[in-house]
Design a protein around this motif. Structure first.
Motif, short mmCIF file in Angstrom:
data_model
loop_
_atom_site.label_atom_id
_atom_site.label_comp_id
_atom_site.label_asym_id
_atom_site.label_seq_id
_atom_site.Cartn_x
_atom_site.Cartn_y
_atom_site.Cartn_z
N GLU A 1 0.78 -1.16 0.13
CA GLU A 1 -0.07 0.08 -0.09
C GLU A 1 1.06 1.23 -0.02
OE1 GLU A 1 -3.37 1.99 -0.79
OE2 GLU A 1 -3.48 -0.23 -0.59
N ALA A 2 2.01 1.37 0.41
CA ALA A 2 2.71 2.67 0.79
C ALA A 2 4.24 2.21 0.72
CB ALA A 2 2.45 3.04 1.85
N ILE A 3 5.24 3.18 -0.16
CA ILE A 3 6.54 3.16 -0.21
C ILE A 3 6.95 4.45 0.61
CG2 ILE A 3 8.69 3.30 -1.38
CD1 ILE A 3 7.53 0.45 -1.80
N MET A 4 7.52 4.26 1.78
CA MET A 4 7.89 5.76 2.45
C MET A 4 9.06 6.29 1.49
SD MET A 4 7.42 4.53 6.56
CE MET A 4 7.77 6.28 6.95
N PRO A 5 9.29 7.57 1.77
CA PRO A 5 10.41 8.53 1.14
C PRO A 5 11.77 7.44 1.22
CG PRO A 5 9.06 10.06 2.22
CD PRO A 5 8.61 8.68 2.82
N ARG A 6 12.21 7.30 -0.17
CA ARG A 6 13.39 6.59 -0.19
C ARG A 6 14.60 7.27 0.50
NH1 ARG A 6 14.76 3.22 -5.55
NH2 ARG A 6 16.22 1.62 -4.91
N GLU A 7 15.41 6.58 0.95
CA GLU A 7 16.94 6.79 1.50
C GLU A 7 17.83 6.87 0.60
OE1 GLU A 7 19.29 7.98 3.29
OE2 GLU A 7 18.41 8.41 5.36
N ASP A 8 19.12 7.29 0.60
CA ASP A 8 20.35 6.86 0.05
C ASP A 8 20.40 5.39 -0.32
OD1 ASP A 8 22.85 6.69 -1.14
OD2 ASP A 8 23.57 7.98 0.21
N PRO A 9 20.35 5.19 -1.56
CA PRO A 9 20.36 3.73 -2.05
C PRO A 9 21.75 3.14 -2.32
CG PRO A 9 20.17 5.15 -4.08
CD PRO A 9 20.12 6.09 -2.83
N ARG A 10 22.77 3.91 -2.09
CA ARG A 10 24.13 3.52 -2.44
C ARG A 10 24.72 2.45 -1.14
NH1 ARG A 10 27.26 8.64 -2.38
NH2 ARG A 10 26.03 9.16 -0.68
N ASP A 11 25.56 1.74 -1.70
CA ASP A 11 26.43 0.94 -0.68
C ASP A 11 27.51 1.91 0.00
OD1 ASP A 11 25.09 -1.87 -0.81
OD2 ASP A 11 25.96 -1.72 -2.93
N ALA A 12 27.64 1.37 1.25
CA ALA A 12 28.95 1.66 1.93
C ALA A 12 30.22 0.90 2.07
CB ALA A 12 28.65 2.27 3.36
N PHE A 13 31.25 1.34 1.74
CA PHE A 13 32.48 0.49 1.93
C PHE A 13 33.02 0.77 3.37
CE2 PHE A 13 37.21 0.37 2.20
CZ PHE A 13 37.50 -0.98 1.55
N ILE A 14 33.14 -0.39 3.95
CA ILE A 14 33.59 -0.14 5.32
C ILE A 14 34.91 -0.99 5.84
CG2 ILE A 14 32.67 -0.41 7.84
CD1 ILE A 14 30.17 -0.51 6.81
N SER A 15 36.13 -0.32 6.45
CA SER A 15 37.20 -0.73 6.55
C SER A 15 37.91 -0.11 7.55
CB SER A 15 37.95 -0.97 5.38
OG SER A 15 39.43 -1.63 5.60
N THR A 16 38.62 -0.77 8.38
CA THR A 16 39.39 -0.11 9.52
C THR A 16 40.82 0.05 9.06
OG1 THR A 16 39.89 -2.34 10.59
CG2 THR A 16 37.99 -1.31 11.41
N ARG A 17 41.07 -0.44 7.98
CA ARG A 17 42.68 -0.18 7.32
C ARG A 17 42.63 0.32 6.22
NH1 ARG A 17 45.68 -5.53 7.87
NH2 ARG A 17 44.00 -6.45 7.34
N TYR A 18 41.48 0.19 4.98
CA TYR A 18 41.71 0.81 3.75
C TYR A 18 40.69 1.85 3.68
CZ TYR A 18 44.81 -3.54 3.70
OH TYR A 18 45.47 -4.41 3.93
N LYS A 19 40.81 2.45 2.52
CA LYS A 19 39.97 3.72 2.08
C LYS A 19 39.12 3.42 1.20
CE LYS A 19 42.82 7.40 3.68
NZ LYS A 19 43.75 8.78 3.27
N SER A 20 39.33 2.24 0.30
CA SER A 20 38.51 1.86 -0.86
C SER A 20 38.77 0.52 -1.47
CB SER A 20 38.31 2.97 -1.95
OG SER A 20 39.76 2.73 -2.59
#
Length: 329
Positions: free
Chosen positions: A106-125
């Protein structure tokens, strides 16, 4: 879970998974309903009901090995059909393209950022990761795109909530992982992301960042309550992406990605991608053009998927994970 005065039944029972993100989304839906309808703003007018799903219960195997569609929705759908809850709040990327009989989106609420996040404690990408570095991911869609772009990396199954995954990074189980930016934003944890990933590098899951609300088709009162929560622009985008997924018959065994975006007033761009689970032979396409409603968006998504089905030809089962090849995962 809330209680009611004098054991009175709440006017609206909201079903959800029990993860912190799922609960945050359910509370957002509850607050939006209360803001739209004074009768629902009264104390104890609504109750949040936590339901454990198959995907929550089985944590020791990849999602692709547990079974078909609806791993995070089936038990909630059953509760809804049985009348134990009135509405269900879902991350739309978990929702099968065909709903259970008697249920409607019945409803789709306003969409958030669809992107993925890269997460690492040692590397930037990903570009900074050395050969043989280990990426933890429970998503075939993410894993296949990583292996396609960075075949020198290794991907392992990586499940659990945000805190579990971060602990595994600290323990050196993996060098990096990925999470949806939308979830981090909704939990006020965007600072956890090392960097958001451009969609050209990692195309998101179908409907990533979107929260949908289902109810029983014959419950006219609840359907009226939900209508003010529907974001038409978000709903149209999601409809196009889900039509792309439906034509490809996607499941947890199928690495499929798609993103529809507005490029101007009434103008949409839809990008779609399929990749073999081991990262080989990515097939991508896109469509641009005028889109006035959900039907037009769905036609665009279906047409884009039909092209990829034709291009894959006899190899399509391999993209669906029905043929096992050496290497990769």
């Amino acid at each position: 879970m809330s209680t009611t005065h004098a054991n009175a039944m709440p006017r609206l029972r909201i079903g959800t998974r029990g993860s912190p993100l799922a609960l945050a989304q359910a509370h957002a839906a509850r607050d939006a309903l209360a803001a739209a309808h004074p009768e629902l703003a009264e104390p104890d007018a609504m109750e949040i009901v936590v339901i454990k799903t198959t995907g929550d219960s089985v944590q020791d195997r990849p999602l692709s090995e547990i079974g078909g569609k609806g791993l995070f929705t089936r038990e909630i759908d059953d509760a809804q059909t049985a009348g134990d809850i009135d509405i269900a709040v879902h991350s739309m990327k978990d929702v099968p393209t065909v709903l259970e009989d008697g249920l409607v989106l019945e409803a789709i609420m306003p969409r958030e950022d669809p992107r993925d996040a890269f997460i690492s404690t040692r590397y930037k990408s990903f570009a900074d990761l050395p050969e043989g570095a280990v990426i933890g991911s429970a998503s075939l869609r993410r894993a296949s795109q990583i292996l396609s772009r960075y075949p020198h990396l290794k991907v392992i199954n990586f499940r659990g909530n945000l805190q579990t995954r971060l602990r595994k990074l600290d323990e050196g189980v993996a060098d990096a992982t990925m999470l949806a930016m939308a979830g981090l934003n909704r939990l006020n944890m965007a600072h956890i992301a090392t960097a958001p990933m451009a969609v050209d590098e990692m195309l998101p899951a179908v409907a990533q960042g979107a929260v949908g609300i289902t109810c029983r088709a014959d419950d006219t009162r609840v359907r009226e309550w939900l209508r003010p929560l529907d974001c038409r622009d978000s709903h149209i985008r999601v409809a196009g992406e889900r039509a792309f997924l439906a034509r490809l018959d996607g499941s947890c065994r199928t690495p499929i990605a798609a993103l529809a975006e507005w490029t101007g007033v009434g103008q949409m761009r839809l990008r779609g991608l399929i990749v073999r689970p081991d990262g080989r032979d990515p097939l991508g396409t896109e469509r641009t053009g005028p889109v006035a409603d959900m039907a037009a968006a769905m036609a665009m998504g279906d047409d884009a998927a039909a092209e990829l089905v034709a291009r894959a030809g006899d190899a399509l089962p391999a993209y669906r994970g029905e043929v096992v090849h050496g290497g990769g995962l």
